[in-house]
Design a protein around this motif. Structure first.
Motif, PDB file in Angstrom:
ATOM      1  N   ASP A   1     -36.033  48.133 -27.422  1.00 10.52           N
ATOM      2  CA  ASP A   1     -35.027  47.709 -26.449  1.00 10.52           C
ATOM      3  C   ASP A   1     -33.759  47.236 -27.135  1.00 10.52           C
ATOM      4  N   GLU A   2     -33.914  46.473 -28.222  1.00  4.56           N
ATOM      5  CA  GLU A   2     -32.756  45.925 -28.924  1.00  4.56           C
ATOM      6  C   GLU A   2     -31.893  47.031 -29.501  1.00  4.56           C
ATOM      7  N   ASP A   3     -32.529  48.126 -29.957  1.00  2.00           N
ATOM      8  CA  ASP A   3     -31.757  49.233 -30.518  1.00  2.00           C
ATOM      9  C   ASP A   3     -30.870  49.870 -29.461  1.00  2.00           C
ATOM     10  N   LEU A   4     -31.439  50.144 -28.294  1.00  2.00           N
ATOM     11  CA  LEU A   4     -30.633  50.755 -27.231  1.00  2.00           C
ATOM     12  C   LEU A   4     -29.535  49.817 -26.744  1.00  2.00           C
ATOM     13  N   GLU A   5     -29.840  48.546 -26.624  1.00  2.00           N
ATOM     14  CA  GLU A   5     -28.831  47.585 -26.162  1.00  2.00           C
ATOM     15  C   GLU A   5     -27.681  47.493 -27.148  1.00  2.00           C
ATOM     16  N   LEU A   6     -27.980  47.575 -28.451  1.00  2.00           N
ATOM     17  CA  LEU A   6     -26.931  47.531 -29.467  1.00  2.00           C
ATOM     18  C   LEU A   6     -26.070  48.780 -29.410  1.00  2.00           C
ATOM     19  N   ILE A   7     -26.690  49.961 -29.189  1.00  3.92           N
ATOM     20  CA  ILE A   7     -25.932  51.214 -29.190  1.00  3.92           C
ATOM     21  C   ILE A   7     -25.101  51.357 -27.918  1.00  3.92           C
ATOM     22  N   PHE A   8     -25.692  51.080 -26.764  1.00  4.27           N
ATOM     23  CA  PHE A   8     -24.984  51.264 -25.491  1.00  4.27           C
ATOM     24  C   PHE A   8     -24.110  50.074 -25.124  1.00  4.27           C
ATOM     25  N   GLY A   9     -24.214  48.979 -25.858  1.00  5.46           N
ATOM     26  CA  GLY A   9     -23.435  47.794 -25.520  1.00  5.46           C
ATOM     27  C   GLY A   9     -21.953  47.937 -25.758  1.00  5.46           C
ATOM     28  N   ARG A  10     -21.526  48.947 -26.508  1.00  6.12           N
ATOM     29  CA  ARG A  10     -20.089  49.090 -26.802  1.00  6.12           C
ATOM     30  C   ARG A  10     -19.307  49.644 -25.616  1.00  6.12           C
ATOM     31  N   PHE A  11     -19.992  50.105 -24.568  1.00  6.54           N
ATOM     32  CA  PHE A  11     -19.289  50.647 -23.402  1.00  6.54           C
ATOM     33  C   PHE A  11     -19.077  49.603 -22.302  1.00  6.54           C
ATOM     34  N   GLY A  12     -19.714  48.467 -22.407  1.00  4.53           N
ATOM     35  CA  GLY A  12     -19.555  47.421 -21.402  1.00  4.53           C
ATOM     36  C   GLY A  12     -20.701  46.437 -21.462  1.00  4.53           C
ATOM     37  N   LYS A  13     -20.613  45.419 -20.649  1.00  7.94           N
ATOM     38  CA  LYS A  13     -21.639  44.392 -20.633  1.00  7.94           C
ATOM     39  C   LYS A  13     -22.916  44.937 -19.999  1.00  7.94           C
TER      40      LYS A  13
END
Length: 471
Positions: A264-276
């Motif tokens: 989960d942390e990996d996806l949140e780190l990768i997709f987090g650059r597009f918004g909260k």
């Protein structure tokens, strides 16, 4: 002054004769303004003569009152449902497309005719039979092709069209009259009521032929849409969906083809650059905890979700090219709705299992201090029911001796009486049986009146003595 009637067979434009019939024109205009005529059926179709409409329910409905004038509709007064219809002497039913208000004679005065909301449009020439029975207030200036379709419609024995012909909408092109008090024009055309929908016989011609010019692909698309609506309604009835029109959220992404090692942390780190990101969850097996290789990512706003969708398609993550799409799942919404519904139901619950205190006795039938606060099972007797029992006990919990002796004597007397009665009954039964018996009584008692155990032996010796004597 004109009004446009949008019907299922075409548009009809009516010019109003405001100089000759002002009150009739005002009533018609204001009813059109409040959309009273919407979805009104066309009935009483007499070929080359006339047809009638203006009742929102029509003659097929048992709830129909025949229509109502604008003054009765706004006031709610039944006395104002109809009004006296004026007849102008110069207006005659001489041409096709003459528009007149349907009238009926007043019960108290047959010479006076009253009108409400229904109106008649002629379909032929020289229909002077209607003179004096229908009050003219307008004439058709456009839409004679629609009149011809109504004239050629197939009808039953009551002149009602087999295929529904209805007024879909009314548009006022010019209104010279001020609005009466209480009139509120709706912002949009209201949908038909349930009572109106129950009067539908066969769909109109447009609905019957709506698929005539469509290709196979479009027909298949519409068929799938109908099936999806039917399935959604089934899921709603089964409780799997909160309601059939539920839609998936627009700010949630569906990510699949993940590597099983992706967290989960990996996806949140990768997709987090597009918004909260509000939540990021890789779906796992409930028993083993292994990744099922897909996840849901919820953004704070829709724009961030759309940006991530456009940028992350076929991106390589942990040696796997992922696939990104907008979520079509409504399970989270359904779970939230179901939990909220269940919590409300539990809050309103009043028990239902053995041992629940609500099952003992309702609070309004018992005093508050009588209700036990423990978890044990309690009797439901009130103070009045236990009053006699508590009076029999003294201060130390024992019964008083006087009452105890008195009750003991009473029970003793009753027992003696029962015993004597039983003995007398037994004697009477024994005497009765002895009187009927023909065999001699067996001597089986000794001198003291007690039965001897060897009574049978004594009788045998006596019989032997008698035999020796006879010899």
């Amino acid at each position: 002054m004109s009004v446009l009637l949008e019907t299922t067979v075409g548009d009809i434009v009516i010019d109003l004769l405001t100089d000759h019939a002002p009150k009739l024109c005002e009533n018609f205009l204001k009813l059109c303004k409040v959309k009273y005529y919407n979805f009104s059926p066309i009935h009483s179709v007499q070929k080359n003569f006339s047809f009638q409409t203006g009742d929102p329910l029509g003659p097929l409905s048992k709830d129909s009152d025949g229509g109502c004038s604008i003054w009765g509709l706004l006031s709610g007064d039944p006395a104002k449902r109809t009004f006296t219809a004026p007849f102008h002497p110069k207006l005659k039913h001489l041409e096709r497309g003459t528009v007149s208000m349907a009238t009926v004679p007043l019960a108290s005065d047959p010479d006076t005719r009253v009108a409400a909301s229904q109106f008649i449009i002629t379909l032929g020439e020289e229909t002077d039979y209607l003179d004096g029975k229908a009050a003219i207030f307008g004439k058709v200036v456009e839409g004679f092709d629609a009149l011809e379709k109504i004239n050629e419609a197939m009808v039953d024995d009551k002149q009602y069209p087999f295929v529904d012909i209805r007024i879909k909408h009314t548009v006022i092109l010019d209104d010279p009259y001020p609005d009466p008090p209480g009139l509120r024009e709706p912002s949009s055309s209201p949908p038909p009521s349930d009572a109106q929908l129950r009067t539908v016989r066969i769909a109109d011609e447009q609905e019957l032929h709506e698929n005539d010019d469509l290709d196979e692909e479009e027909l298949e698309k519409r068929r799938r849409e109908r099936e999806a609506r039917a399935q959604a309604l089934t899921l709603e009835l089964m409780g799997d969906l909160p309601f059939a029109e539920v839609k998936p959220p627009e700010n949630v992404l569906f990510v699949c083809k993940l590597n099983p090692v992706t967290q989960d942390e990996d996806l949140e780190l990768i997709f987090g650059r597009f918004g909260k990101i509000l939540s990021c969850e890789v779906i796992r097996d409930q028993k083993t905890g292994d990744s099922l290789q897909y996840a849901f990512i919820e953004y704070e706003d829709k724009a961030s979700c759309e940006l991530a969708y456009s940028k992350m398609q076929d991106v390589l993550i942990d040696d796997r090219r992922i696939h990104v799409d907008f979520s079509q799942s409504v399970s989270k919404l359904s779970d939230v709705w179901r939990q909220d519904t269940n919590n409300k139901r539990r809050a309103r619950a009043r028990g239902g299992w053995g041992g629940v205190q609500e099952l003992e006795k309702r609070r309004q039938y018992r005093e508050e201090d009588e209700r036990s606060s423990g978890k044990d099972y309690n009797m439901v007797y009130s103070k009045e029911e236990m009053k006699g029992r508590h009076d029999d006990r003294g201060s130390n919990g024992r019964r008083s001796e006087g009452r105890h002796d008195q009750r003991h004597d009473d029970r003793h007397d009753r027992r003696n009486d029962d015993r004597l009665h039983k003995r007398a009954s037994d004697r009477d039964k024994g005497r009765h049986y002895r009187d009927r018996s023909r065999s001699p009584r067996r001597g089986n008692r000794d001198d003291d009146g007690h039965r001897s155990r060897d009574g049978y032996r004594h009788d045998r010796r006596d019989r032997d003595d008698y035999r020796r004597r006879d010899r």
